[in-house]
Write a protein that holds these residues in place. Structure first.
Motif, PDB file in Angstrom:
ATOM      1  N   LEU A  79       0.852  -1.180   0.000  1.00  0.00           N
ATOM      2  CA  LEU A  79       0.000   0.000   0.000  1.00  0.00           C
ATOM      3  C   LEU A  79       0.888   1.229   0.000  1.00  0.00           C
ATOM      4  CD1 LEU A  79      -2.694   1.440   0.167  1.00  0.00           C
ATOM      5  CD2 LEU A  79      -2.685   1.102   2.636  1.00  0.00           C
ATOM      6  N   ASN A  80       0.857   1.961  -1.094  1.00  0.00           N
ATOM      7  CA  ASN A  80       1.638   3.187  -1.232  1.00  0.00           C
ATOM      8  C   ASN A  80       0.681   4.355  -1.409  1.00  0.00           C
ATOM      9  OD1 ASN A  80       3.937   1.506  -1.311  1.00  0.00           O
ATOM     10  ND2 ASN A  80       3.803   1.332  -3.532  1.00  0.00           N
ATOM     11  N   MET A  81       0.821   5.358  -0.567  1.00  0.00           N
ATOM     12  CA  MET A  81      -0.018   6.542  -0.643  1.00  0.00           C
ATOM     13  C   MET A  81       0.861   7.769  -0.508  1.00  0.00           C
ATOM     14  SD  MET A  81      -3.023   7.702   1.997  1.00  0.00           S
ATOM     15  CE  MET A  81      -4.095   6.340   1.530  1.00  0.00           C
ATOM     16  N   GLY A  82       0.583   8.794  -1.283  1.00  0.00           N
ATOM     17  CA  GLY A  82       1.396   9.997  -1.189  1.00  0.00           C
ATOM     18  C   GLY A  82       0.743  11.189  -1.847  1.00  0.00           C
TER      19      GLY A  82
ATOM     20  N   VAL B 267      -2.785   6.609  -4.724  1.00  0.00           N
ATOM     21  CA  VAL B 267      -2.869   5.418  -3.879  1.00  0.00           C
ATOM     22  C   VAL B 267      -2.651   4.200  -4.766  1.00  0.00           C
ATOM     23  CG1 VAL B 267      -4.268   4.070  -2.285  1.00  0.00           C
ATOM     24  CG2 VAL B 267      -4.609   6.535  -2.425  1.00  0.00           C
ATOM     25  N   PHE B 268      -1.784   3.301  -4.321  1.00  0.00           N
ATOM     26  CA  PHE B 268      -1.621   2.010  -4.993  1.00  0.00           C
ATOM     27  C   PHE B 268      -1.731   0.904  -3.954  1.00  0.00           C
ATOM     28  CE2 PHE B 268       0.832  -1.670  -6.346  1.00  0.00           C
ATOM     29  CZ  PHE B 268       0.259  -1.924  -7.590  1.00  0.00           C
ATOM     30  N   PHE B 269      -2.538  -0.107  -4.270  1.00  0.00           N
ATOM     31  CA  PHE B 269      -2.802  -1.176  -3.313  1.00  0.00           C
ATOM     32  C   PHE B 269      -2.765  -2.524  -4.028  1.00  0.00           C
ATOM     33  CE2 PHE B 269      -6.043  -4.029  -1.450  1.00  0.00           C
ATOM     34  CZ  PHE B 269      -5.484  -4.209  -0.195  1.00  0.00           C
TER      35      PHE B 269
ATOM     36  N   GLY C  38       1.841   8.071 -13.010  1.00  0.00           N
ATOM     37  CA  GLY C  38       2.016   6.741 -13.581  1.00  0.00           C
ATOM     38  C   GLY C  38       3.066   5.930 -12.844  1.00  0.00           C
ATOM     39  N   THR C  39       4.170   6.593 -12.486  1.00  0.00           N
ATOM     40  CA  THR C  39       5.233   5.895 -11.750  1.00  0.00           C
ATOM     41  C   THR C  39       4.761   5.469 -10.364  1.00  0.00           C
ATOM     42  OG1 THR C  39       6.962   7.125 -12.931  1.00  0.00           O
ATOM     43  CG2 THR C  39       7.569   6.121 -10.828  1.00  0.00           C
ATOM     44  N   LYS C  40       4.074   6.369  -9.661  1.00  0.00           N
ATOM     45  CA  LYS C  40       3.636   6.087  -8.297  1.00  0.00           C
ATOM     46  C   LYS C  40       2.548   5.009  -8.247  1.00  0.00           C
ATOM     47  CE  LYS C  40       6.298   9.099  -6.202  1.00  0.00           C
ATOM     48  NZ  LYS C  40       7.373   8.664  -5.279  1.00  0.00           N
ATOM     49  N   THR C  41       1.772   4.872  -9.340  1.00  0.00           N
ATOM     50  CA  THR C  41       0.706   3.862  -9.362  1.00  0.00           C
ATOM     51  C   THR C  41       1.088   2.668 -10.231  1.00  0.00           C
ATOM     52  OG1 THR C  41      -0.424   4.961 -11.218  1.00  0.00           O
ATOM     53  CG2 THR C  41      -1.082   5.601  -8.977  1.00  0.00           C
TER      54      THR C  41
END
Length: 424
Positions: free
Chosen positions: A142-145, A218-220, A192-195
């Motif tokens: 889970l990446n959120m920023g 957010v990427f999960f 695009g990179t973050k997701t």
């Protein structure tokens, strides 16, 4: 009679329907975030040390359900998928620069009762929530920023920059919005990179007056605690409505799941756990009962469902699918009473002392893949902030005067009035 298989899918995250402590990846949950010897300066720099995010849970749930209801009120027969936490964080971060009625409308639009909740509690709560979501689950990804892309000539207030960094851990990237093509590519590449390539081309047709773009991503990705066997996946009918039937790849598994039949709302609830501390709640209304269930979506309903779930062996069929949604958040927020921030009445003087800032676009995009081993979801929210008075548009499209001046001697060399430029 054929039963209609209409599935309402909710991601049951930390706050709404799944409670408990996440597993610790370190001996101390925050050793990698905070120094081991706190002092007053550390407390001031990291206001997210408190667990104020517990106070956000009811409001965040109410906002999620209200947003959902407004979306389906426009197109009740379309797929819907969005990330309410992404939208909430984006506008909460914007609220750091808002004042007066603009501030109140934003926070009340996010379902906060400002008589019971102080503005500082909102920011502290989101700060700690971001810390927890990003750092404390070893089992899932889970990446959120957040990021602020700021026009190179804009001079934001230092307090605003410090607050977006301390409360929302936001990156600040100075950008040349005069080159709109390059700016769009820069922001879209960042998202695009973050997701991991799941959210693309979110930013399009930047306004010439853009001075700031606010982004949340957010990427999960998670694996089911008990995966579905691909051998059991096969084509089955999916009954869209009384007249429409489609063929889908239906996954199957027999096992023990928390489930409940809500007699009052005539719907089945099945919670499918992932590894770690995340789960998906599937809600299956009886035929013709979807609208009734949607109208009942409130935080108190979610709490009632959570308390009603019991372990029981069931035969579970869930379609394997991929969906996405793109939403004009600006129009939906207007229906929630958040109006001023999108007009010339906007008071965003907490961003910069100059007047004239307003939000011209607010767009949200999300996607979801559900498959035998787990699920993958991504979302991004983009707010475009423009300035009217900072970069005025001056179009000489009516009669005007003109002077040619020698600046060294302050002498007017030529002077005229142009009434009709087409006359020789």
């Amino acid at each position: 009679m054929k039963s209609t298989l209409s599935v309402c899918f909710l991601l049951a995250g930390v706050q709404i329907l799944v409670h408990g402590h996440r597993p610790h990846c370190h001996s101390n949950e925050y050793d990698h975030i905070y120094p081991t010897e706190p002092d007053s300066q550390v407390e001031e720099a990291y206001p997210c040390k408190s667990k104020a995010y517990f106070k956000l849970a009811p409001s965040n749930a109410d906002f999620a359900f209200r947003f959902y209801q407004l979306v389906v009120s426009e197109e009740s027969d379309k797929n819907v998928f969005f990330s309410p936490i992404s939208i909430s964080i984006s506008f909460a971060m914007l609220a750091l620069g808002a004042k007066s009625a603009t501030l109140n409308q934003i926070l009340e639009g996010l379902a906060f009762n400002m008589e019971k909740t102080q503005e500082k509690e909102v920011h502290e709560g989101f700060c700690h929530l971001i810390c927890v979501l990003n750092h404390t689950d070893c089992e899932n990804q889970l990446n959120m920023g957040n990021a602020l892309f700021i026009e190179e000539t804009l001079r934001p207030l230092q307090t605003f920059l410090e607050d977006v960094k301390n409360f929302y851990d936001s990156e600040v990237l100075y950008t040349d919005f005069q080159n709109s093509t390059a700016a769009e590519k820069l922001i879209n590449d960042y998202i695009g990179t973050k997701t991991y390539g799941k959210i693309t081309d979110l930013v399009q047709d930047l306004d010439p007056q853009t001075v700031m773009v606010l982004v949340n991503y957010v990427f999960f990705k998670a694996h089911w605690e008990k995966p579905f066997d691909t051998f059991n996946t096969g084509e089955e009918d999916f009954f869209v409505d009384e007249k429409t039937t489609v063929r889908v790849n239906m996954m199957y598994r027999q096992g023990i799941y928390k489930n409940h039949f809500d007699k009052e709302l005539s719907c089945w609830l099945v919670q499918v756990p992932c590894s770690g501390n995340t789960a998906a709640l599937f809600v299956l209304p009886d035929e013709g009962k979807m609208k009734e269930v949607e109208d009942a979506l409130l935080q108190k309903t979610a709490s009632k469902w959570e308390n009603s779930l019991r372990n029981r062996k069931i035969h579970l069929y869930v379609p394997k699918f991929s969906i996405s949604g793109t939403y004009d958040v600006k129009e939906i927020f207007r229906q929630m009473g958040v109006i001023d921030v999108f007009t010339d009445q906007a008071d965003l003087s907490g961003i910069t002392e100059e007047s004239g800032l307003k939000v011209s676009k607010a767009v949200h995009k999300a996607m979801l893949n559900v498959y035998e081993n787990g699920m993958e979801a991504a979302a991004a929210t983009f707010l475009e902030i423009v300035a009217d008075s900072l970069s005025p548009t001056i179009e000489f499209n009516r009669p005007f005067l003109m002077m040619i001046v020698d600046q060294a001697t302050h002498s007017i060399l030529f002077m005229g009035k142009i009434m009709n430029p087409t006359e020789k």
